[in-house]
Design a protein around this motif. Structure first.
Motif, PDB file in Angstrom:
ATOM      1  N   ASP A 106      -4.141  -5.122   6.600  1.00 12.11           N
ATOM      2  CA  ASP A 106      -5.326  -4.295   6.404  1.00 12.11           C
ATOM      3  C   ASP A 106      -5.066  -3.090   5.521  1.00 12.11           C
ATOM      4  N   GLY A 107      -3.896  -3.049   4.873  1.00  7.62           N
ATOM      5  CA  GLY A 107      -3.673  -2.047   3.834  1.00  7.62           C
ATOM      6  C   GLY A 107      -3.328  -0.648   4.313  1.00  7.62           C
ATOM      7  N   ASP A 108      -3.088  -0.476   5.618  1.00 12.74           N
ATOM      8  CA  ASP A 108      -2.905   0.893   6.095  1.00 12.74           C
ATOM      9  C   ASP A 108      -1.448   1.216   6.461  1.00 12.74           C
ATOM     10  N   HIS A 109      -0.529   0.319   6.154  1.00  9.50           N
ATOM     11  CA  HIS A 109       0.837   0.577   6.602  1.00  9.50           C
ATOM     12  C   HIS A 109       1.430   1.829   5.945  1.00  9.50           C
TER      13      HIS A 109
ATOM     14  N   ASP B 169       0.776  -4.303   2.568  1.00 13.57           N
ATOM     15  CA  ASP B 169      -0.007  -4.559   3.780  1.00 13.57           C
ATOM     16  C   ASP B 169      -1.404  -5.080   3.449  1.00 13.57           C
TER      17      ASP B 169
HETATM   18 MG    MG Z   1      -1.795  -2.462   8.771  1.00 15.89          MG
END
Ligand code: MG
Ligand code: ADP
Length: 580
Positions: free
Chosen positions: A394-397, A389
């Motif tokens: 945005d890296g939060d998956h 992600d």
């Molecule tokens: Mg995300």
């Protein structure tokens, strides 16, 4: 780098607790976030804002006389859930209606819209205006696709002042739309932000370079250039923003509010040096700067970066921008004395479950085991899902799925223990999943589990046909709700082939386990082949081409979950065979 935290998973909750303890003069805790601890004598329209945490003073820090009445506060960089928005709006409504306003991100839109629907169904007058100020996030002819960054403040401040001045809901909505149409922002970043407990920043910018067109959730920039001087950056900001003067604005003699916003890790002194040149340039163009702001207005955790926003005024917006406001994170002039508001009382939770048949309870047991196993699998895969992600999103998956699946599993276990049937178990899991996960995928997983549950019911025995139909309906629900089609590079690219293949096999007479297993294999290949696609929806959209070569994280996690479900079904079968 975030240095001070306890358990990283508790960071957002502990932050909110501390914020409320420190800012009791303005806010009180309410389910889902904060509402004002004071109230004006006359009821006004309520402005309810919200978004992920990690952007202080947005969003909780903008609650107080003159701006917002409540803020739904999501987890770090994750949209608040519909339950949170609903609860805050309900607590804030004083009978004159509610304006929901927030930055335009897919996950926030899904959750806020769901809350709006529920509030309207219960008789609240609710409207929505999303903020779309970031000029880099979509072209000017697609303004509705742009995301919201520091321009949030321009919209919230003017709409909040309109509410305080006694405007009705139509009027407050009109002001928010008008302010948004006249707000434009441009941001740059020098380093990415690192969430508590993470070992890596969400993105990096090479030394000596500057990312142009950053997002405020660690979405990487659109372009990289050499770090300019302060004056060169000011020139870049102003030149670009003057290329896009909003409709209805006459450049000559225009009055603007400049907001120079630090993203979290930039010195105020550096910003003043930049602002010095911004002010000169605005003057050279014959513009008048009205009550500017230089400082941290909407941050991105500890990211180093800065953005310039221009709010193009007319007389009405100028009166509203310059009106007094008194919030923890933003103050202007002096507001009229306020009374203490009554304490917010949370609704009691009803843990009892509706009647269910024995057959449905048995199915609920399997569902509970499946959800527990999903939570374990996601736990192991979380880092990798986060990495996928972070390439274009945005890296939060990973952390979002972790929070969601673990809450879903806990809720399912509690429901099963209370004697729930399949539908109630899935519904409770769905609510908990979307509430705790936030984000786009949280809303969609909630929708899927809820829809599947509705098909299974609490009385019928669970047949292969019912499951296959429920999964088809879940696919339809996700597509209707999130508006993605096959090929948009989302989880739909895994869900659709899975649901269709499962249905085909079940109709052809295959048993559930065999059909599910084969469809899960097919799904895995479909998820992997999203690598070749460019993203066109969701957070990854503005970085569409960057995502080529990497599969869609939501599709990968969906495929992983179908595989996990198959493993649990197979274990069940082996145990049964052994017992026989
Ligand atoms: Mg995300
Ligand atoms: P967020 O995008 O809010 O950060 P997550 O990171 O948890 O949420 O989830 C991202 C995933 O959500 C994407 O990889 C994609 O599969 C899925 N997604 C995003 N937008 C949509 C949509 N409109 N419809 C279906 N799935 C979507």
């Amino acid at each position: 780098m975030t240095r001070l935290f306890n358990d990283p998973r508790a960071f957002a909750d502990e932050m909110i607790e501390g914020f409320v303890a420190a800012a009791g003069r303005w806010v009180q805790s309410a389910p889902g976030g904060v509402v004002r601890s004071t109230q004006a004598d006359e009821p006004t329209v309520a402005l309810v804002i919200g978004g992920g945490s990690g952007h202080y003073p947005a969003f909780g820090g903008l609650v107080g006389p003159g701006i917002a009445h409540g803020a739904a506060m999501g987890n770090l960089f994750a949209s608040p859930s519909s339950q949170q928005v609903y609860a805050i709006a309900k607590a804030a409504d004083r009978g004159r209606g509610v304006l929901l306003s927030y930055g335009n991100y897919a996950g926030d839109v899904l959750h806020f819209d769901q809350a709006q629907e529920q509030l309207r169904a219960e008789g609240h007058d609710v409207r929505t205006v999303t903020v779309t100020d970031d000029i880099w996030s979509a072209p000017v002819d697609e303004l509705h696709k742009r995301r919201g960054i520091a321009g949030d403040l321009a919209v919230f401040k003017t709409a909040g002042a309109a509410a305080a001045a006694g405007y009705d809901l139509d009027g407050v909505e009109r002001i928010a739309k008008h302010a948004n149409a006249r707000t434009r922002s441009f941001g740059v970043a020098f380093t990415g932000c690192t969430l508590p407990g993470a070992s890596e920043p969400l993105f990096t910018v090479p030394a000596g370079k500057m990312a142009v067109g950053l997002g405020i959730h660690g979405e990487p920039g659109i372009d990289e250039v050499d770090v300019p001087t302060a004056d060169e950056l000011a020139e870049m900001f102003v030149d670009k923003l003057l290329e896009e003067i909003p409709q209805g604005v006459e450049l000559e003699g225009a009055r603007v509010v400049p907001l120079l916003n630090g993203l979290g890790n930039l010195k105020y002194e550096e910003m003043f040096v930049v602002y010095r040149r911004v002010a000169q340039l605005l003057g050279e163009h014959g513009l008048t700067a009205v009550e500017p702001e230089v400082g941290e207005l909407c941050t991105s955790f500890d990211m180093s970066g800065v953005s310039l926003t221009l709010l193009w005024l007319d007389d009405e917006l100028e009166t509203l921008w310059t009106a007094p406001a008194d919030t923890p994170g933003f103050k202007k002039g002096s507001v009229a004395p306020q009374r203490a508001a009554a304490a917010v009382v949370a609704d009691e939770v009803d843990a009892s479950v509706p009647d269910a048949s024995d057959a449905s309870r048995e199915a609920a047991h399997v569902i509970g085991a499946v959800l527990a196993s999903i939570a374990d699998t996601i736990d192991e895969a979380a880092d990798e899902l986060g990495r996928l992600d972070s390439i274009a999103g945005d890296g939060d998956h990973g952390i979002g799925m972790q929070r969601g699946s673990s809450a879903g599993s806990d809720a399912a276990r509690a429901a099963v223990e209370a004697g729930a049937g399949a539908q109630t178990t899935l519904t409770r899991a769905a609510d908990a999943w979307s509430d705790k996960a936030g984000g786009t995928s949280g809303a969609l997983w909630g929708e899927m589990l809820r829809t599947l549950g509705a098909r299974l019911g609490d009385t019928d025995a669970v047949s292969a046909e019912a499951v296959a139909e429920g999964v088809e309906q879940a696919k339809d629900a996700v597509m209707a709700f999130g508006k993605a089609k096959v090929g948009d590079k989302t989880m739909v690219d895994a869900i659709a082939p899975f649901a269709d293949d499962l249905a085909r096999r079940v109709v052809a007479g295959e048993g559930l386990r065999a059909a599910w297993g084969a469809a899960a294999g097919y799904c895995e290949r479909a998820a992997q082949s999203t690598s070749a696609l460019a993203a066109t929806l969701g957070r990854a959209r503005s970085h569409g081409d960057k995502s080529i070569g990497t599969p869609d994280p939501g599709a990968i996690s969906f495929a992983l979950i179908t595989k996990t479900v198959h493993a649990v079904l197979t274990q069940g079968e082996q145990t049964q065979t052994k017992e026989q």
